[in-house]
Design a protein around this motif. Structure first.
Motif, short mmCIF file in Angstrom:
data_model
loop_
_atom_site.label_atom_id
_atom_site.label_comp_id
_atom_site.label_asym_id
_atom_site.label_seq_id
_atom_site.Cartn_x
_atom_site.Cartn_y
_atom_site.Cartn_z
N GLU A 82 18.49 12.10 41.13
CA GLU A 82 19.26 10.80 40.76
C GLU A 82 19.05 10.50 39.34
O GLU A 82 20.19 9.81 38.90
CB GLU A 82 18.60 9.76 41.72
N ILE A 83 18.24 10.81 38.90
CA ILE A 83 18.17 10.55 37.15
C ILE A 83 18.98 11.42 36.54
O ILE A 83 19.69 10.70 35.74
CB ILE A 83 16.41 10.67 36.83
N LEU A 84 19.09 12.55 36.99
CA LEU A 84 20.15 13.44 36.33
C LEU A 84 21.56 12.83 36.62
O LEU A 84 22.53 13.14 35.63
CB LEU A 84 19.90 14.74 36.75
N GLN A 85 21.92 12.44 37.76
CA GLN A 85 23.15 12.04 38.18
C GLN A 85 23.39 10.81 37.14
O GLN A 85 24.47 10.78 36.74
CB GLN A 85 23.33 11.67 39.40
N TRP A 86 22.54 9.94 37.01
CA TRP A 86 22.33 8.54 36.05
C TRP A 86 22.84 9.03 34.83
O TRP A 86 23.83 8.62 34.04
CB TRP A 86 21.39 7.61 36.35
N ILE A 87 22.11 10.13 34.09
CA ILE A 87 22.36 10.43 32.83
C ILE A 87 23.71 11.05 32.56
O ILE A 87 24.47 10.71 31.62
CB ILE A 87 21.16 11.41 32.38
N SER A 88 24.17 12.07 33.58
CA SER A 88 25.50 12.45 33.43
C SER A 88 26.49 11.37 33.61
O SER A 88 27.57 11.61 32.83
CB SER A 88 25.56 13.72 34.52
N TYR B 179 26.15 8.43 32.63
CA TYR B 179 26.22 7.68 31.14
C TYR B 179 26.99 8.60 30.12
O TYR B 179 27.80 8.10 29.44
CB TYR B 179 24.62 7.64 30.85
N LEU B 180 26.59 9.94 30.10
CA LEU B 180 27.20 10.75 29.02
C LEU B 180 28.74 10.81 29.10
O LEU B 180 29.36 11.14 28.28
CB LEU B 180 26.39 11.85 29.13
N ALA C 149 26.39 8.83 22.61
CA ALA C 149 24.93 8.25 23.16
C ALA C 149 24.88 7.00 23.07
O ALA C 149 24.14 6.30 23.98
CB ALA C 149 23.71 9.12 22.05
#
Length: 76
Positions: free
Chosen positions: A4-10, A12-13, A56
């Protein structure tokens, strides 16, 4: 949870990539328009490092853009 954290980061990017792409397109468009009184940064000033920073920090750029859009100006 890590997924889930990696999904949110992706997400966002990806939003940052789209935002930076739009900024690039607007800058190129304004460079081509001679009727617009706008001094866009030259392409030498807008390099890879600046694009990565924009990706960023896109929320700050979006805030500045919206604030500038909504602020009334005195046109002389």
């Amino acid at each position: 949870m890590l997924i889930e954290i990696l999904q949110w980061i992706s997400v966002y990017l990806m939003i940052g990539v789209v935002f930076t792409f739009c900024v690039d397109m607007m800058t190129q468009f304004l460079h081509r328009q001679s009727k617009v009184q706008y001094q866009a940064p030259s392409m030498d000033e807008w390099g890879v490092i600046e694009r990565l920073i924009c990706i960023a920090l896109w929320p700050i750029g979006l805030y500045v853009f919206i604030r500038g859009l909504l602020t009334p100006r005195d046109d002389d």
